[in-house]
Design a protein around this motif. Structure first.
Motif, PDB file in Angstrom:
ATOM      1  N   TYR A   1      24.921  31.908  53.187  1.00 47.74           N
ATOM      2  CA  TYR A   1      24.662  33.146  52.465  1.00 47.74           C
ATOM      3  C   TYR A   1      24.251  34.230  53.459  1.00 47.74           C
ATOM      4  N   PHE A   2      24.969  35.350  53.391  1.00 41.16           N
ATOM      5  CA  PHE A   2      24.681  36.484  54.264  1.00 41.16           C
ATOM      6  C   PHE A   2      24.066  37.608  53.445  1.00 41.16           C
ATOM      7  N   CYS A   3      23.014  38.173  53.981  1.00 40.44           N
ATOM      8  CA  CYS A   3      22.425  39.394  53.463  1.00 40.44           C
ATOM      9  C   CYS A   3      23.038  40.557  54.244  1.00 40.44           C
ATOM     10  N   ALA A   4      23.340  41.661  53.564  1.00 36.05           N
ATOM     11  CA  ALA A   4      23.963  42.806  54.237  1.00 36.05           C
ATOM     12  C   ALA A   4      23.437  44.095  53.612  1.00 36.05           C
ATOM     13  N   ALA A   5      23.534  45.187  54.359  1.00 37.70           N
ATOM     14  CA  ALA A   5      22.975  46.453  53.877  1.00 37.70           C
ATOM     15  C   ALA A   5      23.802  47.646  54.332  1.00 37.70           C
ATOM     16  N   TYR A   6      23.861  48.651  53.465  1.00 36.58           N
ATOM     17  CA  TYR A   6      24.430  49.960  53.773  1.00 36.58           C
ATOM     18  C   TYR A   6      23.303  50.993  53.871  1.00 36.58           C
ATOM     19  N   SER A   7      23.564  52.066  54.601  1.00 35.20           N
ATOM     20  CA  SER A   7      22.610  53.161  54.625  1.00 35.20           C
ATOM     21  C   SER A   7      23.262  54.445  54.153  1.00 35.20           C
ATOM     22  N   GLY A   8      23.054  54.792  52.923  1.00 35.75           N
ATOM     23  CA  GLY A   8      23.407  56.110  52.424  1.00 35.75           C
ATOM     24  C   GLY A   8      24.792  56.230  51.828  1.00 35.75           C
ATOM     25  N   ALA A   9      24.945  57.171  50.959  1.00 34.19           N
ATOM     26  CA  ALA A   9      26.239  57.460  50.336  1.00 34.19           C
ATOM     27  C   ALA A   9      27.229  57.865  51.415  1.00 34.19           C
ATOM     28  N   GLY A  10      28.446  57.360  51.286  1.00 27.22           N
ATOM     29  CA  GLY A  10      29.453  57.669  52.279  1.00 27.22           C
ATOM     30  C   GLY A  10      29.393  56.792  53.505  1.00 27.22           C
ATOM     31  N   SER A  11      28.445  55.872  53.525  1.00 28.30           N
ATOM     32  CA  SER A  11      28.338  54.975  54.674  1.00 28.30           C
ATOM     33  C   SER A  11      29.456  53.957  54.649  1.00 28.30           C
ATOM     34  N   TYR A  12      29.947  53.597  55.808  1.00 31.51           N
ATOM     35  CA  TYR A  12      30.963  52.554  55.898  1.00 31.51           C
ATOM     36  C   TYR A  12      30.431  51.306  56.587  1.00 31.51           C
ATOM     37  N   GLN A  13      29.316  51.476  57.308  1.00 33.91           N
ATOM     38  CA  GLN A  13      28.875  50.377  58.160  1.00 33.91           C
ATOM     39  C   GLN A  13      27.980  49.425  57.388  1.00 33.91           C
ATOM     40  N   LEU A  14      28.468  48.213  57.239  1.00 35.15           N
ATOM     41  CA  LEU A  14      27.728  47.149  56.572  1.00 35.15           C
ATOM     42  C   LEU A  14      27.067  46.318  57.665  1.00 35.15           C
ATOM     43  N   THR A  15      25.729  46.281  57.649  1.00 36.01           N
ATOM     44  CA  THR A  15      24.986  45.525  58.656  1.00 36.01           C
ATOM     45  C   THR A  15      24.593  44.181  58.075  1.00 36.01           C
TER      46      THR A  15
ATOM     47  N   SER B   1      46.730  41.768  56.410  1.00 34.09           N
ATOM     48  CA  SER B   1      47.418  42.559  55.401  1.00 34.09           C
ATOM     49  C   SER B   1      46.621  42.514  54.107  1.00 34.09           C
ATOM     50  N   GLN B   2      46.800  43.545  53.290  1.00 35.37           N
ATOM     51  CA  GLN B   2      46.051  43.624  52.039  1.00 35.37           C
ATOM     52  C   GLN B   2      46.967  44.100  50.917  1.00 35.37           C
ATOM     53  N   THR B   3      46.695  43.553  49.747  1.00 29.03           N
ATOM     54  CA  THR B   3      47.454  43.967  48.570  1.00 29.03           C
ATOM     55  C   THR B   3      46.573  44.773  47.618  1.00 29.03           C
ATOM     56  N   LEU B   4      45.396  45.181  48.084  1.00 29.03           N
ATOM     57  CA  LEU B   4      44.445  45.890  47.243  1.00 29.03           C
ATOM     58  C   LEU B   4      44.666  47.393  47.246  1.00 29.03           C
ATOM     59  N   ASN B   5      45.525  47.859  48.161  1.00 27.50           N
ATOM     60  CA  ASN B   5      45.789  49.297  48.315  1.00 27.50           C
ATOM     61  C   ASN B   5      44.505  50.080  48.631  1.00 27.50           C
ATOM     62  N   HIS B   6      43.632  49.455  49.408  1.00 26.95           N
ATOM     63  CA  HIS B   6      42.381  50.098  49.793  1.00 26.95           C
ATOM     64  C   HIS B   6      42.589  51.040  50.966  1.00 26.95           C
ATOM     65  N   ASN B   7      41.767  52.091  50.976  1.00 21.81           N
ATOM     66  CA  ASN B   7      41.889  53.095  52.034  1.00 21.81           C
ATOM     67  C   ASN B   7      41.348  52.614  53.371  1.00 21.81           C
ATOM     68  N   VAL B   8      40.331  51.770  53.317  1.00 24.26           N
ATOM     69  CA  VAL B   8      39.609  51.426  54.534  1.00 24.26           C
ATOM     70  C   VAL B   8      39.883  49.978  54.927  1.00 24.26           C
TER      71      VAL B   8
ATOM     72  N   THR C   1      38.418  44.960  53.725  1.00 24.23           N
ATOM     73  CA  THR C   1      38.865  46.237  53.174  1.00 24.23           C
ATOM     74  C   THR C   1      37.829  46.759  52.185  1.00 24.23           C
ATOM     75  N   SER C   2      37.864  48.075  51.973  1.00 23.67           N
ATOM     76  CA  SER C   2      37.113  48.663  50.877  1.00 23.67           C
ATOM     77  C   SER C   2      37.894  49.850  50.353  1.00 23.67           C
ATOM     78  N   ARG C   3      37.653  50.151  49.096  1.00 21.90           N
ATOM     79  CA  ARG C   3      38.415  51.236  48.465  1.00 21.90           C
ATOM     80  C   ARG C   3      38.133  52.557  49.158  1.00 21.90           C
ATOM     81  N   ASP C   4      36.862  52.765  49.461  1.00 23.16           N
ATOM     82  CA  ASP C   4      36.468  54.037  50.047  1.00 23.16           C
ATOM     83  C   ASP C   4      35.132  53.860  50.755  1.00 23.16           C
ATOM     84  N   PHE C   5      34.651  54.926  51.355  1.00 22.98           N
ATOM     85  CA  PHE C   5      33.287  54.912  51.869  1.00 22.98           C
ATOM     86  C   PHE C   5      32.397  55.416  50.754  1.00 22.98           C
ATOM     87  N   VAL C   6      31.653  54.556  50.160  1.00 22.99           N
ATOM     88  CA  VAL C   6      30.765  55.021  49.104  1.00 22.99           C
ATOM     89  C   VAL C   6      29.330  54.598  49.363  1.00 22.99           C
ATOM     90  N   GLY C   7      29.109  53.811  50.398  1.00 21.42           N
ATOM     91  CA  GLY C   7      27.757  53.367  50.692  1.00 21.42           C
ATOM     92  C   GLY C   7      27.247  52.350  49.702  1.00 21.42           C
TER      93      GLY C   7
END
Lengths: 113, 114
Positions: A88-102, B24-31, B93-99
């Motif tokens: 089991y992995f714990c992970a976190a984002y920081s803020g809306a629009g964040s892409y980096q999952l730590t 490869s992905q079939t989810l059509n995700h942006n990221v 993959t992820s659909r978008d950057f939404v945090g």
């Protein structure tokens, strides 16, 4: 410097009992937390998440608790089943629009029949 | 089922011999993301693409490159693998950057460097 820490590399629990997996974080900017489950030879799969505006989220046998003041979250599995045996992995984002999952390093749960 | 597929599942290469891993992905995700995970370590983000925009993490070695020719495919190129590059490589993959919201992971490619 690890921002997400899972200090227990492994945990063994009897079937039917509660499993509690712990996670601590240091970055106060983290505001969305996820737990992933990983079986051998498979990629991590999403299990449950919680936003920092909540202190509890429940999904069936799985409940995640968040204590922001302590920068601590925990995953409770009740009752534990042998099929829950995984890392089991714990992970976190920081803020809306964040892409980096730590991620944390993971805790290997073994549920003993 | 929509999913994230990685090929090959196991890859053996020789020290210094270039290698390419595919996703490869079939989810059509942006990221799309590439992570490196060494034994008993946390997955570590190498880089990601938002559509065609490439973003390299600051500490990703120059030895690692990536290509995304279209929405569905993304490749990880290791130009001169060293023994320290032996690891599990995870594509996500992820659909978008939404945090918030999940990233979807493939099963990984385990790379061995001889």
């Amino acid at each position: 410097d690890q921002q997400v820490k899972q200090n227990s590399p492994s945990l063994s629990v009897q079937e039917g009992r509660i499993s509690i997996l712990n996670c601590d974080y240091t970055n106060s900017m983290f505001d969305y937390f996820l737990w992933y489950k990983k079986y051998p030879a498979e990629g991590p799969t999403f299990l449950i998440s919680i936003s920092s505006i909540k202190d509890k989220n429940e999904d069936g046998r799985f409940t995640v608790f968040l204590n922001k003041s302590a920068k601590h979250l925990s995953l409770h599995i009740v009752p534990s089943q042998p099929g829950d045996s995984a890392v089991y992995f714990c992970a976190a984002y920081s803020g809306a629009g964040s892409y980096q999952l730590t991620f944390g390093k993971g805790t290997k749960l073994s549920v003993i029949p | 089922d929509a999913m994230v597929i990685q090929n090959p599942r196991y890859q053996v290469t020789q020290f210094g011999k270039p290698v390419t891993l595919s996703c490869s992905q079939t989810l059509n995700h942006n990221v799309m993301y590439w992570y490196q995970q060494k034994s008993s370590q946390a997955p570590k983000l190498l880089f990601h693409y938002y559509d065609k925009d490439f973003n390299n993490e600051a500490d990703t070695p120059d030895n690692f490159q990536s290509r995304r020719p279209n929405t569905s495919f993304c490749f990880l190129d290791i130009r001169s693998p060293g023994l320290g590059d032996a690891a599990m490589y995870l594509c996500a993959t992820s659909r978008d950057f939404v945090g918030e919201g999940e990233q979807f992971f493939g099963p990984g490619t385990r790379l061995t460097v001889l």
